[in-house]
Design a protein around this motif. Sequence first.
Motif, PDB file in Angstrom:
ATOM      1  N   GLY A  26       0.789  -1.219   0.000  1.00  0.00           N
ATOM      2  CA  GLY A  26       0.000   0.000   0.000  1.00  0.00           C
ATOM      3  C   GLY A  26       0.822   1.270   0.000  1.00  0.00           C
ATOM      4  O   GLY A  26       0.265   2.369  -0.112  1.00  0.00           O
ATOM      5  N   PHE A  27       2.162   1.169   0.109  1.00  0.00           N
ATOM      6  CA  PHE A  27       3.052   2.328   0.103  1.00  0.00           C
ATOM      7  C   PHE A  27       3.796   2.357  -1.228  1.00  0.00           C
ATOM      8  O   PHE A  27       4.606   1.471  -1.507  1.00  0.00           O
ATOM      9  CB  PHE A  27       4.048   2.264   1.260  1.00  0.00           C
ATOM     10  CG  PHE A  27       3.462   2.527   2.609  1.00  0.00           C
ATOM     11  CD1 PHE A  27       3.625   3.761   3.240  1.00  0.00           C
ATOM     12  CD2 PHE A  27       2.729   1.546   3.265  1.00  0.00           C
ATOM     13  CE1 PHE A  27       3.080   3.996   4.490  1.00  0.00           C
ATOM     14  CE2 PHE A  27       2.184   1.771   4.520  1.00  0.00           C
ATOM     15  CZ  PHE A  27       2.355   3.009   5.138  1.00  0.00           C
ATOM     16  N   VAL A  28       3.509   3.355  -2.060  1.00  0.00           N
ATOM     17  CA  VAL A  28       4.153   3.484  -3.365  1.00  0.00           C
ATOM     18  C   VAL A  28       5.425   4.309  -3.207  1.00  0.00           C
ATOM     19  O   VAL A  28       5.414   5.413  -2.646  1.00  0.00           O
ATOM     20  CB  VAL A  28       3.212   4.163  -4.378  1.00  0.00           C
ATOM     21  CG1 VAL A  28       3.936   4.381  -5.709  1.00  0.00           C
ATOM     22  CG2 VAL A  28       1.958   3.323  -4.579  1.00  0.00           C
ATOM     23  N   THR A  29       6.531   3.773  -3.695  1.00  0.00           N
ATOM     24  CA  THR A  29       7.828   4.436  -3.635  1.00  0.00           C
ATOM     25  C   THR A  29       8.302   4.770  -5.034  1.00  0.00           C
ATOM     26  O   THR A  29       8.246   3.925  -5.931  1.00  0.00           O
ATOM     27  CB  THR A  29       8.874   3.529  -2.951  1.00  0.00           C
ATOM     28  OG1 THR A  29       8.529   3.357  -1.587  1.00  0.00           O
ATOM     29  CG2 THR A  29      10.273   4.127  -3.048  1.00  0.00           C
ATOM     30  N   ASP A  30       8.755   5.988  -5.231  1.00  0.00           N
ATOM     31  CA  ASP A  30       9.439   6.353  -6.472  1.00  0.00           C
ATOM     32  C   ASP A  30      10.868   5.857  -6.350  1.00  0.00           C
ATOM     33  O   ASP A  30      11.617   6.291  -5.463  1.00  0.00           O
ATOM     34  CB  ASP A  30       9.395   7.862  -6.691  1.00  0.00           C
ATOM     35  CG  ASP A  30       7.988   8.361  -6.955  1.00  0.00           C
ATOM     36  OD1 ASP A  30       7.155   7.563  -7.423  1.00  0.00           O
ATOM     37  OD2 ASP A  30       7.717   9.547  -6.693  1.00  0.00           O
ATOM     38  N   LEU A  31      11.273   4.961  -7.225  1.00  0.00           N
ATOM     39  CA  LEU A  31      12.542   4.267  -7.064  1.00  0.00           C
ATOM     40  C   LEU A  31      13.750   5.143  -7.334  1.00  0.00           C
ATOM     41  O   LEU A  31      14.840   4.875  -6.819  1.00  0.00           O
ATOM     42  CB  LEU A  31      12.572   3.047  -7.991  1.00  0.00           C
ATOM     43  CG  LEU A  31      11.507   1.988  -7.711  1.00  0.00           C
ATOM     44  CD1 LEU A  31      11.570   0.894  -8.765  1.00  0.00           C
ATOM     45  CD2 LEU A  31      11.676   1.400  -6.318  1.00  0.00           C
ATOM     46  N   PHE A  32      13.592   6.185  -8.125  1.00  0.00           N
ATOM     47  CA  PHE A  32      14.732   7.021  -8.492  1.00  0.00           C
ATOM     48  C   PHE A  32      14.332   8.494  -8.351  1.00  0.00           C
ATOM     49  O   PHE A  32      14.398   9.046  -7.272  1.00  0.00           O
ATOM     50  CB  PHE A  32      15.190   6.694  -9.915  1.00  0.00           C
ATOM     51  CG  PHE A  32      15.394   5.219 -10.148  1.00  0.00           C
ATOM     52  CD1 PHE A  32      16.540   4.582  -9.702  1.00  0.00           C
ATOM     53  CD2 PHE A  32      14.431   4.460 -10.808  1.00  0.00           C
ATOM     54  CE1 PHE A  32      16.735   3.217  -9.901  1.00  0.00           C
ATOM     55  CE2 PHE A  32      14.617   3.099 -11.027  1.00  0.00           C
ATOM     56  CZ  PHE A  32      15.769   2.481 -10.555  1.00  0.00           C
ATOM     57  N   SER A  33      13.903   9.116  -9.435  1.00  0.00           N
ATOM     58  CA  SER A  33      13.437  10.497  -9.377  1.00  0.00           C
ATOM     59  C   SER A  33      12.004  10.540  -8.871  1.00  0.00           C
ATOM     60  O   SER A  33      11.289   9.538  -8.894  1.00  0.00           O
ATOM     61  CB  SER A  33      13.523  11.136 -10.762  1.00  0.00           C
ATOM     62  OG  SER A  33      12.748  10.397 -11.699  1.00  0.00           O
ATOM     63  N   ALA A  34      11.568  11.740  -8.426  1.00  0.00           N
ATOM     64  CA  ALA A  34      10.241  11.817  -7.811  1.00  0.00           C
ATOM     65  C   ALA A  34       9.491  13.097  -8.153  1.00  0.00           C
ATOM     66  O   ALA A  34       8.296  13.055  -8.440  1.00  0.00           O
ATOM     67  CB  ALA A  34      10.366  11.685  -6.291  1.00  0.00           C
ATOM     68  N   PHE A  35      10.165  14.254  -8.087  1.00  0.00           N
ATOM     69  CA  PHE A  35       9.521  15.539  -8.347  1.00  0.00           C
ATOM     70  C   PHE A  35       9.965  16.054  -9.715  1.00  0.00           C
ATOM     71  O   PHE A  35      11.136  15.935 -10.075  1.00  0.00           O
ATOM     72  CB  PHE A  35       9.879  16.552  -7.255  1.00  0.00           C
ATOM     73  CG  PHE A  35       9.310  16.195  -5.909  1.00  0.00           C
ATOM     74  CD1 PHE A  35       8.033  16.609  -5.548  1.00  0.00           C
ATOM     75  CD2 PHE A  35      10.039  15.443  -5.013  1.00  0.00           C
ATOM     76  CE1 PHE A  35       7.500  16.274  -4.313  1.00  0.00           C
ATOM     77  CE2 PHE A  35       9.522  15.107  -3.765  1.00  0.00           C
ATOM     78  CZ  PHE A  35       8.245  15.522  -3.424  1.00  0.00           C
ATOM     79  N   TYR A  36       9.044  16.665 -10.466  1.00  0.00           N
ATOM     80  CA  TYR A  36       9.322  16.935 -11.869  1.00  0.00           C
ATOM     81  C   TYR A  36       9.017  18.373 -12.305  1.00  0.00           C
ATOM     82  O   TYR A  36       8.180  18.608 -13.186  1.00  0.00           O
ATOM     83  CB  TYR A  36       8.545  15.942 -12.731  1.00  0.00           C
ATOM     84  CG  TYR A  36       8.946  14.522 -12.458  1.00  0.00           C
ATOM     85  CD1 TYR A  36      10.201  14.058 -12.815  1.00  0.00           C
ATOM     86  CD2 TYR A  36       8.087  13.656 -11.790  1.00  0.00           C
ATOM     87  CE1 TYR A  36      10.599  12.768 -12.548  1.00  0.00           C
ATOM     88  CE2 TYR A  36       8.469  12.349 -11.514  1.00  0.00           C
ATOM     89  CZ  TYR A  36       9.731  11.911 -11.895  1.00  0.00           C
ATOM     90  OH  TYR A  36      10.130  10.628 -11.620  1.00  0.00           O
ATOM     91  N   PRO A  37       9.726  19.362 -11.743  1.00  0.00           N
ATOM     92  CA  PRO A  37       9.512  20.734 -12.214  1.00  0.00           C
ATOM     93  C   PRO A  37       9.946  20.930 -13.657  1.00  0.00           C
ATOM     94  O   PRO A  37       9.307  21.680 -14.405  1.00  0.00           O
ATOM     95  CB  PRO A  37      10.381  21.567 -11.250  1.00  0.00           C
ATOM     96  CG  PRO A  37      11.426  20.612 -10.741  1.00  0.00           C
ATOM     97  CD  PRO A  37      10.721  19.288 -10.654  1.00  0.00           C
ATOM     98  N   LEU A  38      11.028  20.267 -14.071  1.00  0.00           N
ATOM     99  CA  LEU A  38      11.481  20.426 -15.449  1.00  0.00           C
ATOM    100  C   LEU A  38      10.486  19.825 -16.430  1.00  0.00           C
ATOM    101  O   LEU A  38      10.258  20.369 -17.520  1.00  0.00           O
ATOM    102  CB  LEU A  38      12.860  19.793 -15.626  1.00  0.00           C
ATOM    103  CG  LEU A  38      14.018  20.534 -14.961  1.00  0.00           C
ATOM    104  CD1 LEU A  38      15.291  19.692 -15.008  1.00  0.00           C
ATOM    105  CD2 LEU A  38      14.257  21.889 -15.629  1.00  0.00           C
ATOM    106  N   ALA A  39       9.887  18.705 -16.072  1.00  0.00           N
ATOM    107  CA  ALA A  39       8.879  18.101 -16.949  1.00  0.00           C
ATOM    108  C   ALA A  39       7.658  19.000 -17.075  1.00  0.00           C
ATOM    109  O   ALA A  39       7.091  19.168 -18.163  1.00  0.00           O
ATOM    110  CB  ALA A  39       8.475  16.732 -16.421  1.00  0.00           C
TER     111      ALA A  39
END
Length: 533
Positions: A53-66
């Motif tokens: 039930g806990f989703v983890t972003d394995l590498f990058s997570a926040f995407y201001p550039l995207a």
Amino acid sequence: MPVSTVDAVVIGAGPNGLVAANALADAGWDVVLVEGNDEVGGAVRSAEVTAPGFVTDLFSAFYPLAAASPIIRDLHLEEHGLVWRRAPHVLAHALDDGSAALLCSRVEDTAAGLDAESPGDGEAWLELVRGWDRIRDPLLDALFTPFPPVASATRMVRRLGAADTLDFARLAVTPARRLGQERFSGQGAGLLLTGNAMHTDVAPDAAGSGMFGWLLCMLCQDVGFPVPEGGAGELAQALRRRAESRGVKVLTGIRVAAVTTSGARATGVRLADGTILRATRGVLADVPATTLYRDLLADQPLPARLRRDLDRFQWDNGTIKVNWALDQPVPWTAEAARGAGTVHLGVDQDGFVDFAADLSVGRTPERPFLLFGQMTTSDPTRSPDGTESAWAYTHVPHGTDWSGDRLADHVHRMEDAIERVAPGFRDSQVARHVQSPGDLESENPSLVGGAINAGTSGLHQQLVFRPTPGLGRPETPVSGLYLAGASAHPGGGVHGACGWNAARAVLGANGRMTGGARRLLARTAWDRLLRSE
């Protein structure tokens, strides 16, 4: 030996490879995208690795550039399931004394907080934002297009005028620490600028770090630090769904063994199982420069200067990332940190310098600087109600064996840093998952030694020096082969520009777009390399 023929083969389904495949498919090309992992996304993936039930972003997570990238925006990924979510506040820097600098979603709120600490700093912050608003569009165009960005640079100069252009050029090379000292009397703005600069591997007293810090802070005020609803992998899946809707064939769990050539021209790729994919128009490689030239082109003669320059290629620092499932929100001492999606912590202004010095000389930092992500605060779908899916990463010297007691000791230092600003943090842990630099590379071979930007962001390896001097473009000395990964200009970050520029180059080479002058410049650069043999 099985053989298939297509217009183009894209190696690697990271965000740059996915963008390149989309761009070629939009031009009507028959495209095959080959990914060695079982899932697309590269460093844009998510999974349940801590607790159910806990989703983890394995590498990058926040995407201001995207979110700011005109390339990503023009793909209209919302039509393919992408939903952006944002935390109440963008970013905080938590200090050991219980205070925090806060970068809010509304620029007026950020300015008010800075002014409350030191009168006048709010107006100084607003002045930085007004400068950003003035040149935002041509600056982003300049950052994301092939070098040299003549048209966008001309637009910037026209908007700024001669005097302000010189001021901006000075800002671009000013160290982040100095930028904060020059513009502000309090410590809050300097912490925000320097902390954002430290997302790269450029030291806070190094030329150019101020530009990185200013750019990310301005993106914070412009688009925030958004996250894909449901996990980072949803961004990659939206890119995949769009590509497949336009006919791209995506092959996963299949490794490319080599780029095939004939007469110094790329003709396709050979897969690990022996299958040949012929590419009549081009091969685009979303891999590090060293992987392309030393592994995929191992049997291809390359210019002596290129081989020498690859020997000097510098990686950015390694990364240790720790992921947690928490049974409650993080118990921050500073109230301001509780609603921030991203929290910087572990050091003060002087501590930034000490941390960077440790990395520079290959020493383990005793007081590491951490980037901390509160993913459920940003996106409530990431974990059950009342809990938090969190992670933190810190940079470590590249090339060190981070395993065993050395790794365990540094993870302990990371948790100590969090405990100082969030007492009780350890007691809230339900589960923990540690990713060493070696783990990161094992899970994504493009993250060599845990380096997340495919090469240093230092000025000596940017622009025309990226990935090696004299290039700054996706073309390679092998005709029909293009570097589409983050080792190419403009470098790391999830913006898609490296893939887009490679797609533009191969389309131009096949007569599908204008830009003869830019192609001539690229050929001239390679001619200089070849004449140096």
